[in-house]
Design an enzyme around this catalytic site. Structure first.
Site, PDB file in Angstrom:
ATOM      1  N   HIS A 224     -24.342   6.958   7.915  1.00  0.00           N
ATOM      2  CA  HIS A 224     -25.216   6.201   7.028  1.00  0.00           C
ATOM      3  C   HIS A 224     -26.084   7.117   6.160  1.00  0.00           C
ATOM      4  O   HIS A 224     -27.089   6.676   5.631  1.00  0.00           O
ATOM      5  CB  HIS A 224     -26.119   5.269   7.859  1.00  0.00           C
ATOM      6  CG  HIS A 224     -25.347   4.192   8.556  1.00  0.00           C
ATOM      7  ND1 HIS A 224     -25.641   3.743   9.822  1.00  0.00           N
ATOM      8  CD2 HIS A 224     -24.272   3.468   8.162  1.00  0.00           C
ATOM      9  CE1 HIS A 224     -24.788   2.782  10.176  1.00  0.00           C
ATOM     10  NE2 HIS A 224     -23.953   2.606   9.193  1.00  0.00           N
ATOM     11  N   HIS A 225     -25.690   8.387   6.028  1.00  0.00           N
ATOM     12  CA  HIS A 225     -26.527   9.284   5.202  1.00  0.00           C
ATOM     13  C   HIS A 225     -26.521   8.821   3.748  1.00  0.00           C
ATOM     14  O   HIS A 225     -27.413   9.144   2.989  1.00  0.00           O
ATOM     15  CB  HIS A 225     -26.059  10.739   5.307  1.00  0.00           C
ATOM     16  CG  HIS A 225     -24.810  11.047   4.539  1.00  0.00           C
ATOM     17  ND1 HIS A 225     -23.570  10.599   4.936  1.00  0.00           N
ATOM     18  CD2 HIS A 225     -24.609  11.723   3.388  1.00  0.00           C
ATOM     19  CE1 HIS A 225     -22.661  11.003   4.057  1.00  0.00           C
ATOM     20  NE2 HIS A 225     -23.265  11.685   3.111  1.00  0.00           N
TER      21      HIS A 225
ATOM     22  N   LYS B 148     -17.986   3.395   3.178  1.00  0.00           N
ATOM     23  CA  LYS B 148     -16.749   2.987   2.518  1.00  0.00           C
ATOM     24  C   LYS B 148     -15.556   3.482   3.295  1.00  0.00           C
ATOM     25  O   LYS B 148     -15.576   4.579   3.830  1.00  0.00           O
ATOM     26  CB  LYS B 148     -16.744   3.622   1.113  1.00  0.00           C
ATOM     27  CG  LYS B 148     -15.626   3.169   0.238  1.00  0.00           C
ATOM     28  CD  LYS B 148     -16.129   2.416  -0.960  1.00  0.00           C
ATOM     29  CE  LYS B 148     -15.029   1.667  -1.685  1.00  0.00           C
ATOM     30  NZ  LYS B 148     -14.148   0.874  -0.846  1.00  0.00           N
TER      31      LYS B 148
ATOM     32  N   LYS C 274     -14.491  13.245   3.238  1.00  0.00           N
ATOM     33  CA  LYS C 274     -13.726  13.067   1.998  1.00  0.00           C
ATOM     34  C   LYS C 274     -14.649  12.711   0.832  1.00  0.00           C
ATOM     35  O   LYS C 274     -14.583  13.314  -0.238  1.00  0.00           O
ATOM     36  CB  LYS C 274     -12.732  11.926   2.239  1.00  0.00           C
ATOM     37  CG  LYS C 274     -11.735  11.687   1.167  1.00  0.00           C
ATOM     38  CD  LYS C 274     -10.813  10.531   1.562  1.00  0.00           C
ATOM     39  CE  LYS C 274     -10.135  10.802   2.907  1.00  0.00           C
ATOM     40  NZ  LYS C 274      -9.170   9.748   3.265  1.00  0.00           N
TER      41      LYS C 274
ATOM     42  N   ASP D 239     -17.630  14.307  -4.148  1.00  0.00           N
ATOM     43  CA  ASP D 239     -18.898  13.812  -4.703  1.00  0.00           C
ATOM     44  C   ASP D 239     -18.876  12.327  -5.025  1.00  0.00           C
ATOM     45  O   ASP D 239     -19.296  11.898  -6.109  1.00  0.00           O
ATOM     46  CB  ASP D 239     -19.281  14.598  -5.974  1.00  0.00           C
ATOM     47  CG  ASP D 239     -19.636  16.038  -5.651  1.00  0.00           C
ATOM     48  OD1 ASP D 239     -20.274  16.268  -4.612  1.00  0.00           O
ATOM     49  OD2 ASP D 239     -19.263  16.931  -6.426  1.00  0.00           O
TER      50      ASP D 239
ATOM     51  N   LYS E 283     -14.296   2.955   8.456  1.00  0.00           N
ATOM     52  CA  LYS E 283     -12.883   2.571   8.550  1.00  0.00           C
ATOM     53  C   LYS E 283     -12.756   1.347   9.419  1.00  0.00           C
ATOM     54  O   LYS E 283     -13.502   1.184  10.381  1.00  0.00           O
ATOM     55  CB  LYS E 283     -12.066   3.705   9.183  1.00  0.00           C
ATOM     56  CG  LYS E 283     -10.591   3.606   8.878  1.00  0.00           C
ATOM     57  CD  LYS E 283     -10.342   4.058   7.463  1.00  0.00           C
ATOM     58  CE  LYS E 283      -8.895   4.214   7.125  1.00  0.00           C
ATOM     59  NZ  LYS E 283      -8.760   5.057   5.917  1.00  0.00           N
TER      60      LYS E 283
ATOM     61  N   SER F  55     -11.780   3.765  -6.136  1.00  0.00           N
ATOM     62  CA  SER F  55     -12.522   2.649  -5.549  1.00  0.00           C
ATOM     63  C   SER F  55     -13.984   2.697  -5.999  1.00  0.00           C
ATOM     64  O   SER F  55     -14.612   1.662  -6.239  1.00  0.00           O
ATOM     65  CB  SER F  55     -12.479   2.710  -4.016  1.00  0.00           C
ATOM     66  OG  SER F  55     -11.313   2.089  -3.533  1.00  0.00           O
TER      67      SER F  55
HETATM   68  P1  NAD Z   1       1.511   1.779   3.625  1.00  0.00           P
HETATM   69  O1  NAD Z   1       1.468   0.794   4.708  1.00  0.00           O
HETATM   70  O2  NAD Z   1       1.527   1.301   2.209  1.00  0.00           O
HETATM   71  O3  NAD Z   1       2.787   2.735   3.779  1.00  0.00           O
HETATM   72  C1  NAD Z   1       3.084   3.506   4.891  1.00  0.00           C
HETATM   73  C2  NAD Z   1       4.604   3.709   4.921  1.00  0.00           C
HETATM   74  O4  NAD Z   1       4.952   4.646   5.942  1.00  0.00           O
HETATM   75  C3  NAD Z   1       5.353   2.410   5.230  1.00  0.00           C
HETATM   76  O5  NAD Z   1       6.359   2.210   4.252  1.00  0.00           O
HETATM   77  C4  NAD Z   1       5.935   2.674   6.611  1.00  0.00           C
HETATM   78  O6  NAD Z   1       7.164   2.010   6.839  1.00  0.00           O
HETATM   79  C5  NAD Z   1       6.121   4.185   6.596  1.00  0.00           C
HETATM   80  N1  NAD Z   1       6.216   4.778   7.929  1.00  0.00           N
HETATM   81  C6  NAD Z   1       5.571   4.415   9.065  1.00  0.00           C
HETATM   82  N2  NAD Z   1       5.894   5.237  10.070  1.00  0.00           N
HETATM   83  C7  NAD Z   1       6.776   6.126   9.580  1.00  0.00           C
HETATM   84  C8  NAD Z   1       7.486   7.231  10.135  1.00  0.00           C
HETATM   85  N3  NAD Z   1       7.323   7.567  11.416  1.00  0.00           N
HETATM   86  N4  NAD Z   1       8.318   7.937   9.341  1.00  0.00           N
HETATM   87  C9  NAD Z   1       8.475   7.602   8.040  1.00  0.00           C
HETATM   88  N5  NAD Z   1       7.811   6.578   7.459  1.00  0.00           N
HETATM   89  C10 NAD Z   1       6.987   5.853   8.213  1.00  0.00           C
HETATM   90  O7  NAD Z   1       0.278   2.761   3.889  1.00  0.00           O
HETATM   91  P2  NAD Z   1      -0.462   3.708   2.861  1.00  0.00           P
HETATM   92  O8  NAD Z   1      -1.594   2.962   2.286  1.00  0.00           O
HETATM   93  O9  NAD Z   1       0.535   4.363   1.967  1.00  0.00           O
HETATM   94  O10 NAD Z   1      -1.086   4.789   3.858  1.00  0.00           O
HETATM   95  C11 NAD Z   1      -0.357   5.922   4.328  1.00  0.00           C
HETATM   96  C12 NAD Z   1      -1.328   7.007   4.785  1.00  0.00           C
HETATM   97  O11 NAD Z   1      -2.184   7.356   3.698  1.00  0.00           O
HETATM   98  C13 NAD Z   1      -2.270   6.599   5.927  1.00  0.00           C
HETATM   99  O12 NAD Z   1      -2.530   7.742   6.718  1.00  0.00           O
HETATM  100  C14 NAD Z   1      -3.524   6.188   5.197  1.00  0.00           C
HETATM  101  O13 NAD Z   1      -4.673   6.286   6.001  1.00  0.00           O
HETATM  102  C15 NAD Z   1      -3.546   7.206   4.085  1.00  0.00           C
HETATM  103  N6  NAD Z   1      -4.367   6.837   2.921  1.00  0.00           N
HETATM  104  C16 NAD Z   1      -4.163   5.667   2.228  1.00  0.00           C
HETATM  105  C17 NAD Z   1      -4.950   5.375   1.113  1.00  0.00           C
HETATM  106  C18 NAD Z   1      -4.721   4.162   0.247  1.00  0.00           C
HETATM  107  O14 NAD Z   1      -5.349   4.070  -0.819  1.00  0.00           O
HETATM  108  N7  NAD Z   1      -3.842   3.242   0.589  1.00  0.00           N
HETATM  109  C19 NAD Z   1      -5.970   6.255   0.740  1.00  0.00           C
HETATM  110  C20 NAD Z   1      -6.158   7.434   1.462  1.00  0.00           C
HETATM  111  C21 NAD Z   1      -5.344   7.704   2.541  1.00  0.00           C
END
Ligand code: NAD
Length: 484
Positions: free
Chosen positions: A75-76, A81, A105, A110, A117, A373
């Site tokens: 909460h700093h 988010k 992150k 910044d 989460k 975002s």
């Molecule tokens: P998503 O659900 O859109 O896609 C994830 C994909 O990975 C799916 O298609 C799934 O079938 C596939 N998958 C799952 N297990 C797998 C495996 N063992 N091998 C190969 N493919 C596999 O999710 P996303 O939003 O793309 O998020 C993916 C990662 O990115 C997560 O770690 C998430 O925290 C991170 N992330 C997402 C965002 C965002 O804006 N969506 C932002 C920052 C970080």
């Protein structure tokens, strides 16, 4: 004795819980700062966690109890988010770890938020759309009841297993219970554009991954140390996970001249050293419900083996804990671009660094999502589309400059050439232009900031990114007068 929290369902097995992993990496960086142990501890701990269970009436009338969480790590700065994840493996430790990564992150790029989460422990493939809607609305209602959501409190976004559709449900539910309808749009980001979303948010994380990898490749001296030519052009890439982040990253990397040689999804992986056409692969997957058996490519039925393929750049974009001490020694990529959160365990990180790989850390590389975002949240609070008041003005200014050039040089340009120059130069920035340029500036600037810190402290990029964020979060606490 392990606590109930870190035995719940860790992806890292014997290598420690996910939150422990993040803290190990934090500790490794903290030695490069001189803050008191008390302040460092305050930065590390998770401020609050809400664990809830609620009933879902399934389409067949049966009742199922759903388990869900929201963690606010720091909460700093407020609001906090962070995304909301729908996955089988969701547990308290995981949301705490992911919330902590969000804090670091946001500080690295910044973005003025604390980290949070959320997670619901379900595999979305097992639920109908109506069931997912009921789950999402109930979850939002529970968050609102306990003051875990709001434009100035805590603002969710999409993550694994969620997208714009879920964000629209969250907005609608929150709007119906809030007593501040004026700013309600800013209670969640990643919304559809017609519902207060900002253009470019869907692909923002993947686009940011591309900018970050491109920037790393542009440092000729760093590439030379890896035995690689400078620039992205022609570099071979393997991507794990073709969801929101992985698909868009793959798309921008291919457009930027990289060659996609390997693509992995949960059903298996495909490999072609000559390159795979991403759109053709996606069409094939839609038609056959699998990426396997793509014409000209070799099948790799064990999807995890794709991580070990020969390539210049490996982009894990699925889930955490994918590269551990058991497979790290076999990773061949020189550059590892962490598009997912926590894809490399702390111990594997050491193995890869010893092998001389360049790891571009998650807390920097996937920050494009939260950056855009932030632009969406600003748009919602200002109640005006970015660029709306200036676009036409900029266009006219550029036209006037061109006319002034004509006047000063006393030359009349040929009408067709003048028209071409006007169309190339005289335009005002649209919302998408502004969002993408703000994103590019953020990603390029932050890369160079952590690269410089890494040189200064003689550390890898992850440690440098942690040093950068520890300093920024510590400064916030000190300015509040909480710590001397
Ligand atoms: P998503 O659900 O859109 O896609 C994830 C994909 O990975 C799916 O298609 C799934 O079938 C596939 N998958 C799952 N297990 C797998 C495996 N063992 N091998 C190969 N493919 C596999 O999710 P996303 O939003 O793309 O998020 C993916 C990662 O990115 C997560 O770690 C998430 O925290 C991170 N992330 C997402 C965002 C965002 O804006 N969506 C932002 C920052 C970080």
């Amino acid at each position: 004795m392990p606590t109930a929290t870190n035995t719940a369902h860790t992806h890292h097995g014997s290598e420690g819980s996910f939150f422990d992993q993040v803290n190990m990496m934090f500790d490794k960086a903290a030695v490069h700062t001189d803050f008191s142990p008390g302040l460092l501890n305050q930065i590390k701990i998770c401020n609050s966690v809400y664990h809830m269970e609620f009933p879902l009436v399934r389409d067949n009338g049966e009742i199922e109890v759903i388990q869900a969480f929201r963690a606010e790590h720091s909460h700093h700065k407020q609001p906090t988010k962070g995304g909301i994840r729908y996955a089988d493996a969701v547990n308290e430790d995981e949301v705490m770890a992911l919330a902590a990564l969000m804090t670091y992150k946001c500080a690295v790029v910044d973005v003025p938020f604390g980290g949070a989460k959320g997670g619901i422990k379900i595999n979305r493939r097992n639920y109908s759309e109506r069931e997912l809607e009921r789950i999402t609305r109930r979850y939002t209602f529970e968050l609102a009841r306990k003051n875990f959501i709001g434009p100035g409190v805590d603002v969710p976004a999409p993550d694994y297993g969620t997208g714009a559709r879920e964000m629209a449900w969250i907005l609608d539910t929150y709007s119906s219970v809030t007593d501040n309808p004026l700013d309600a749009l800013a209670c969640v980001t990643g919304k559809p554009v017609g519902q207060g979303g900002v253009r470019g948010r869907t692909e923002a994380t993947g686009r940011g991954v591309f900018y970050g990898i491109r920037e790393a490749c542009n440092h000729a001296e760093d590439m030379q140390a890896l035995g690689l030519a400078p620039g992205l052009e022609g570099k071979t890439v393997v991507i794990q996970g073709l969801g929101n982040v992985g698909y868009h990253a793959a798309n921008f990397l291919q457009e930027g001249g990289a060659v996609l040689v390997g693509l992995a999804e949960y059903e298996g992986a495909i490999y072609n050293p000559q390159g795979l056409d991403l759109e053709a692969v996606m069409t094939h997957r839609r038609q056959t419900e699998s990426i396997l058996d793509f014409p000209g490519a070799q099948n790799i039925p064990n999807s995890a083996a794709a991580l070990e393929l020969e390539c210049d750049i490996l982009v894990p974009a699925a889930l955490e804990g994918q590269i551990r001490t058991d497979n790290a020694p076999r990773i061949q990529a020189k550059v590892i671009g962490e598009a997912a959160n926590g894809p490399v365990t702390a111990a594997a990180d050491t193995v890869l660094n010893e092998k001389g790989a360049l790891i571009i850390p998650d807390m920097y590389l996937n920050a494009g999502g939260v950056t855009v975002s932030y632009f969406e949240w600003l748009r919602n609070l200002s109640h005006v589309r970015h660029g709306r008041m200036s676009r036409r003005f900029e266009e006219h200014s550029a036209r006037r400059i061109l006319q002034a050039v004509e006047m000063l040089t006393e030359k009349r340009f040929a009408a067709d050439r003048f028209a071409k120059v006007v169309s190339d130069v005289a335009f005002g920035a649209s919302e998408a232009d502004l969002v993408n340029s703000g994103l590019e500036d953020t990603m390029v600037g932050a890369y160079n900031e952590i690269r410089e810190l890494g040189k200064q402290h003689n550390t890898d990029l992850r440690t440098a990114a942690f040093v950068s964020s520890i300093k920024k979060v510590a400064a916030s606490y000190q300015q509040m007068g909480i710590f001397p």
